[in-house]
Scaffold this active site. Sequence first.
Site, mmCIF file in Angstrom:
data_model
loop_
_atom_site.group_PDB
_atom_site.id
_atom_site.type_symbol
_atom_site.label_atom_id
_atom_site.label_comp_id
_atom_site.label_asym_id
_atom_site.label_seq_id
_atom_site.Cartn_x
_atom_site.Cartn_y
_atom_site.Cartn_z
ATOM 1 N N GLU A 1 0.801 -1.230 0.000
ATOM 2 C CA GLU A 1 0.000 0.000 0.000
ATOM 3 C C GLU A 1 0.833 1.280 0.000
ATOM 4 O OE1 GLU A 1 -2.746 -0.420 3.248
ATOM 5 O OE2 GLU A 1 -3.513 -2.330 2.501
ATOM 6 N N GLU B 1 -6.212 -10.790 -0.979
ATOM 7 C CA GLU B 1 -7.020 -10.526 0.218
ATOM 8 C C GLU B 1 -8.508 -10.477 -0.142
ATOM 9 O OE1 GLU B 1 -5.495 -7.248 2.553
ATOM 10 O OE2 GLU B 1 -3.431 -7.607 1.871
#
Length: 369
Positions: free
Chosen positions: A156, A261
């Site tokens: 991220e 995810e």
Amino acid sequence: MRKLTQFCLGLMLLPIAAVAQNQPTMKDVLGKYFLVGTALNSHQIWTHDPKIVHAITDNFNSVVAENCMKGEIIHPEEDYYDWHDADQLVKFAEQHKMTVHGHCLVWHSQAPKWMFTDKEGKEVTREVLIDRMYHHITNVVKRYKGKIKGWDVVNEAILDNGEYRQSPYYKIIGPDFIKLAFIFAHQADPDAELYYNDYSMSIPAKRNAVVKLVKELKAAGCRIDAVGMQSHNGFNYPNLEDYENSIKAFIAAGVDVQFTELDVNMLPNPKSFGGAEISQNYKYNKELNPYVNGLTKAAQKTFDQQYLSFFKIYRKYVDHIKRVTVWGVDDGSSWLNGWPVPGRTNYGLLIDRNYKVKPVVKEIIKLYE
């Protein structure tokens, strides 16, 4: 007579039980194309509850740590590593002949508190942070060398608008912290696969920025095997065309794609909510928790359609998709119950609260048979 009747009934039920036990699972069928994974929390890696263990081992052939390999847990103090849960995750996987993926080495959130400041609380220099990052990555990766297939090296680092996140890593080191992290990880385990991992990857600006990053890493001679599309999806997002376009763009950039995810948020979100930024938190509102007693038929149909849509897309690119990991084992343990609004009842995974595989899984399996 009663015993004879019970015996006969038992014989009648045996084939039914046998059929139920012999039904193909996701790992049996989808596993022929890519690894089928799940994220384990600290309770699940230590549990001896047969329902939980079977839910994991019957359906998945790959595991990743939901939290126990993140910096603040595995390296809480500069001179101290807590290997307790991470070692158990690897042990659990070895016992059940499952592949392990490491998550994650460098992330602005859940980083060790000591990482960015000195003993006086002042921000460290670029040189100090690089040295700390080097030792953290090196020690963690080397400990599991040969036991972990690949690592989410950086997590991220890019915002939805395509700009770099203004994290402490970025502010202190600069954008080359990403390149350095990949170099350090490769030096620690030259055989491990290395990934860049992020959410909202269907957004064109973010997609383009990640493609640019991949090309820059490759041009610098760094190993990067895949882009991880987290895929924290919802009942009405992402746009499927954009989602597929990102897959194609990453493949064209010369890397594989992993869905790292995956889940489907079935609850309405607060108006200002977007993406999967873990720092977003909102107060509980019962209007945002409409399915306390279970999904409606319409909502269940939407859930099924969403998952089928994603797996239909994955089927088209199996030559470049190496893993699909669902973010959690069952609905009851999913992070979606507590984020971004605490105290809700969500239904985002493929196994329900009773550790039963949901009906849509049979339809997913049919896509790959």
